[in-house]
Design a protein around this motif. Structure first.
Motif, PDB file in Angstrom:
ATOM      1  N   LYS A   1     -14.742  -9.847  -0.834  1.00  0.00           N
ATOM      2  CA  LYS A   1     -14.919  -8.852  -1.893  1.00  0.00           C
ATOM      3  C   LYS A   1     -13.744  -7.892  -1.884  1.00  0.00           C
ATOM      4  N   PRO A   2     -13.177  -7.576  -3.029  1.00  0.00           N
ATOM      5  CA  PRO A   2     -12.090  -6.593  -3.068  1.00  0.00           C
ATOM      6  C   PRO A   2     -12.573  -5.258  -2.506  1.00  0.00           C
ATOM      7  N   ASP A   3     -11.658  -4.554  -1.830  1.00  0.00           N
ATOM      8  CA  ASP A   3     -12.053  -3.330  -1.138  1.00  0.00           C
ATOM      9  C   ASP A   3     -11.006  -2.246  -1.398  1.00  0.00           C
ATOM     10  N   PRO A   4     -11.254  -1.315  -2.307  1.00  0.00           N
ATOM     11  CA  PRO A   4     -10.263  -0.276  -2.586  1.00  0.00           C
ATOM     12  C   PRO A   4      -9.966   0.602  -1.381  1.00  0.00           C
ATOM     13  N   LYS A   5     -10.931   0.775  -0.485  1.00  0.00           N
ATOM     14  CA  LYS A   5     -10.671   1.584   0.709  1.00  0.00           C
ATOM     15  C   LYS A   5      -9.678   0.887   1.641  1.00  0.00           C
ATOM     16  N   LEU A   6      -9.767  -0.429   1.737  1.00  0.00           N
ATOM     17  CA  LEU A   6      -8.787  -1.169   2.522  1.00  0.00           C
ATOM     18  C   LEU A   6      -7.410  -1.090   1.868  1.00  0.00           C
ATOM     19  N   ASP A   7      -7.368  -1.172   0.541  1.00  0.00           N
ATOM     20  CA  ASP A   7      -6.097  -1.006  -0.174  1.00  0.00           C
ATOM     21  C   ASP A   7      -5.438   0.317   0.207  1.00  0.00           C
ATOM     22  N   ILE A   8      -6.234   1.384   0.200  1.00  0.00           N
ATOM     23  CA  ILE A   8      -5.682   2.711   0.487  1.00  0.00           C
ATOM     24  C   ILE A   8      -5.241   2.816   1.937  1.00  0.00           C
ATOM     25  N   LYS A   9      -5.937   2.167   2.847  1.00  0.00           N
ATOM     26  CA  LYS A   9      -5.496   2.177   4.247  1.00  0.00           C
ATOM     27  C   LYS A   9      -4.092   1.587   4.367  1.00  0.00           C
ATOM     28  N   ALA A  10      -3.842   0.494   3.635  1.00  0.00           N
ATOM     29  CA  ALA A  10      -2.505  -0.102   3.668  1.00  0.00           C
ATOM     30  C   ALA A  10      -1.479   0.825   3.020  1.00  0.00           C
ATOM     31  N   CYS A  11      -1.843   1.450   1.901  1.00  0.00           N
ATOM     32  CA  CYS A  11      -0.920   2.359   1.218  1.00  0.00           C
ATOM     33  C   CYS A  11      -0.594   3.568   2.094  1.00  0.00           C
ATOM     34  N   ARG A  12      -1.607   4.091   2.772  1.00  0.00           N
ATOM     35  CA  ARG A  12      -1.384   5.253   3.639  1.00  0.00           C
ATOM     36  C   ARG A  12      -0.514   4.879   4.831  1.00  0.00           C
ATOM     37  N   ALA A  13      -0.745   3.692   5.387  1.00  0.00           N
ATOM     38  CA  ALA A  13       0.059   3.256   6.532  1.00  0.00           C
ATOM     39  C   ALA A  13       1.525   3.088   6.138  1.00  0.00           C
ATOM     40  N   VAL A  14       1.774   2.540   4.949  1.00  0.00           N
ATOM     41  CA  VAL A  14       3.148   2.368   4.492  1.00  0.00           C
ATOM     42  C   VAL A  14       3.806   3.718   4.233  1.00  0.00           C
ATOM     43  N   ARG A  15       3.088   4.629   3.577  1.00  0.00           N
ATOM     44  CA  ARG A  15       3.665   5.953   3.314  1.00  0.00           C
ATOM     45  C   ARG A  15       4.029   6.644   4.619  1.00  0.00           C
ATOM     46  N   GLU A  16       3.155   6.594   5.605  1.00  0.00           N
ATOM     47  CA  GLU A  16       3.441   7.230   6.891  1.00  0.00           C
ATOM     48  C   GLU A  16       4.617   6.568   7.593  1.00  0.00           C
ATOM     49  N   ALA A  17       4.779   5.257   7.395  1.00  0.00           N
ATOM     50  CA  ALA A  17       5.851   4.530   8.083  1.00  0.00           C
ATOM     51  C   ALA A  17       7.215   4.773   7.461  1.00  0.00           C
ATOM     52  N   VAL A  18       7.299   4.877   6.128  1.00  0.00           N
ATOM     53  CA  VAL A  18       8.608   4.966   5.472  1.00  0.00           C
ATOM     54  C   VAL A  18       8.985   6.384   5.075  1.00  0.00           C
ATOM     55  N   GLY A  19       8.037   7.305   5.116  1.00  0.00           N
ATOM     56  CA  GLY A  19       8.344   8.690   4.786  1.00  0.00           C
ATOM     57  C   GLY A  19       8.299   8.985   3.304  1.00  0.00           C
ATOM     58  N   PRO A  20       8.591  10.234   2.940  1.00  0.00           N
ATOM     59  CA  PRO A  20       8.407  10.679   1.551  1.00  0.00           C
ATOM     60  C   PRO A  20       9.504  10.270   0.588  1.00  0.00           C
ATOM     61  N   GLU A  21      10.646   9.815   1.082  1.00  0.00           N
ATOM     62  CA  GLU A  21      11.778   9.558   0.201  1.00  0.00           C
ATOM     63  C   GLU A  21      11.711   8.195  -0.488  1.00  0.00           C
ATOM     64  N   ILE A  22      10.956   7.268   0.069  1.00  0.00           N
ATOM     65  CA  ILE A  22      10.844   5.926  -0.506  1.00  0.00           C
ATOM     66  C   ILE A  22       9.766   5.941  -1.590  1.00  0.00           C
ATOM     67  N   GLU A  23      10.109   5.436  -2.762  1.00  0.00           N
ATOM     68  CA  GLU A  23       9.125   5.370  -3.841  1.00  0.00           C
ATOM     69  C   GLU A  23       8.198   4.170  -3.614  1.00  0.00           C
ATOM     70  N   LEU A  24       6.897   4.406  -3.815  1.00  0.00           N
ATOM     71  CA  LEU A  24       5.893   3.384  -3.555  1.00  0.00           C
ATOM     72  C   LEU A  24       5.037   3.159  -4.792  1.00  0.00           C
ATOM     73  N   MET A  25       4.606   1.915  -4.980  1.00  0.00           N
ATOM     74  CA  MET A  25       3.739   1.521  -6.079  1.00  0.00           C
ATOM     75  C   MET A  25       2.655   0.603  -5.530  1.00  0.00           C
ATOM     76  N   LEU A  26       1.549   0.485  -6.270  1.00  0.00           N
ATOM     77  CA  LEU A  26       0.464  -0.402  -5.873  1.00  0.00           C
ATOM     78  C   LEU A  26       0.069  -1.302  -7.041  1.00  0.00           C
ATOM     79  N   ASP A  27      -0.051  -2.598  -6.744  1.00  0.00           N
ATOM     80  CA  ASP A  27      -0.576  -3.589  -7.683  1.00  0.00           C
ATOM     81  C   ASP A  27      -1.770  -4.249  -6.987  1.00  0.00           C
ATOM     82  N   PRO A  28      -2.990  -3.736  -7.172  1.00  0.00           N
ATOM     83  CA  PRO A  28      -4.144  -4.206  -6.415  1.00  0.00           C
ATOM     84  C   PRO A  28      -4.905  -5.295  -7.154  1.00  0.00           C
TER      85      PRO A  28
END
Length: 379
Positions: free
Chosen positions: A177-204
């Protein structure tokens, strides 16, 4: 100048990519695979090509091809409009197949004029920034099997020179089953890893409910994401109007919805998205996408292009409005994107250390085809 021959065939090769039940690509065991290949030859010897893109070889060879014999390849608009109407009663004549036809005609015209296609389209820039488009999540050890795996891969992508990254997250059938909370966990982990200067997008996952999509949008606002793509059924323009009115996050769409430019006009006038979305394979070629580019320009909107295709690259070179990025990928920790496929002599979209991709400068599209390999493996 007249078209004399239209030939559509398959190229045999060994693939290490598989598609799941929904059509998403993943690394897999080596197996026999087939790549569609179109060539259109003119009476002066000029040949235009299209390769890949899930075109329908039978339709091109037996339905479309005979209708093109004797036509002037420079009458691209006339041919495109005629072929567009054929789609109504030929369900196998998809926009991906129309795209192949259109690309081959543009390739012919560029070669005949001695110019790259983007200059025939008007010419605006000769390079464009790219973003790393990460493949859909999986359960493969060492692949994209956890939020941390996304974060680790994102760090490596930044080290390669990417200044922007887009995540495709987990989707059925690999998870039940698709899980938006799992999606956000991945997005948060990437943001924390690359910092604020890298632009990020999501295609869920593309069929979330309104409330699930709202949750994604509000969480991505807090993570300072650049945009969110098609989190709901794109046939429901009303759902996108609803979400667009409730979030500051930019919504990008429509991507795969049928209707070419006409449907995008409906999205624009309905205020259903902040950023337009178009692509040569989704809409029926360069000719179709340029119509939408000018439509978005008339409404003061930017349009981001879907997919790392050579057609999109030429459109980006001709656009006087943003598209900000070229979508480079799909990328995965266990796959090598930088080595050309055997039917190419080199990549058509190499990226420099600043994350920029140059528009091909060869006459035509600049496929860089390995014709010896292709001829040896044609079926």
């Amino acid at each position: 100048m007249k078209i004399t021959t239209v030939e559509a065939r398959n190229i045999h090769y060994i693939s290490t990519m598989v598609r799941d039940g929904e059509g998403h690509s993943h690394p897999g065991k080596a197996h026999d695979a087939y790549l569609p290949f179109l060539s259109i030859t003119c009476d002066d010897g000029t040949v235009g090509y299209a390769i890949g893109g899930r075109m329908d070889v039978h339709t091109l060879q037996h339905i479309v091809g005979p209708a093109l014999i004797g036509e002037d390849p420079f009458m691209r608009e006339q041919i495109w409009q005629r072929m567009r109407t054929w789609q109504r009663l030929h369900p196998s004549f998809t926009d991906r197949t129309l795209n192949a036809l259109d690309l081959a005609l543009w390739d012919i015209c560029g070669k005949a004029c001695g110019q790259p296609v983007y200059k025939l389209l008007g010419g605006y820039r000769d390079k464009v920034p790219s973003y790393a488009s990460i493949m859909v999540g999986d359960t493969i050890p060492g692949g994209l099997d956890s939020p941390q795996a996304y974060a680790d891969f994102a760090v490596k992508l930044v080290e390669q020179g990417y200044t922007a990254i887009k995540l495709h997250t987990w989707m059925p059938p690999l998870i039940p089953k698709p899980d938006p909370k799992l999606d956000i966990k991945a997005c948060r982990a990437v943001r924390e890893a690359v910092g604020p200067e890298i632009e990020l997008m999501l295609d869920p996952y593309h069929d979330y409910s309104r409330q699930e999509a709202y949750y994604l949008a509000k969480e991505l606002e807090a993570l300072d994401f650049l945009w969110l793509e098609e989190p709901m059924d794109e046939n429901s323009i009303a759902s996108y109007q609803w979400l667009q009115s409730k979030t500051k996050l930019a919504l990008c769409g429509p991507e795969t919805a049928a209707g070419k430019t006409q449907n995008r006009a409906m999205w624009i006038t309905s205020n259903a998205a902040d950023l337009g979305r178009a692509g040569t394979e989704d809409m029926g070629g360069i000719t179709a996408v340029m119509k939408s580019v000018h439509l978005y320009e008339a409404f003061g909107m930017s349009v981001e292009l879907h997919g790392g295709t050579i057609g999109n690259l030429h459109v980006l070179g001709a656009m006087g409005i943003p598209g900000k990025y070229y979508e480079r990928g799909m990328l995965h920790p266990l796959l090598d994107y930088e080595t050309p496929k055997p039917w190419f002599t080199r990549l058509y979209d190499p990226m420099d250390r600043e994350g920029m991709v140059a528009i091909p400068q060869e006459p035509g599209l600049g496929w860089n085809l390995n014709m010896e390999y292709i001829q040896d493996n044609l079926l």
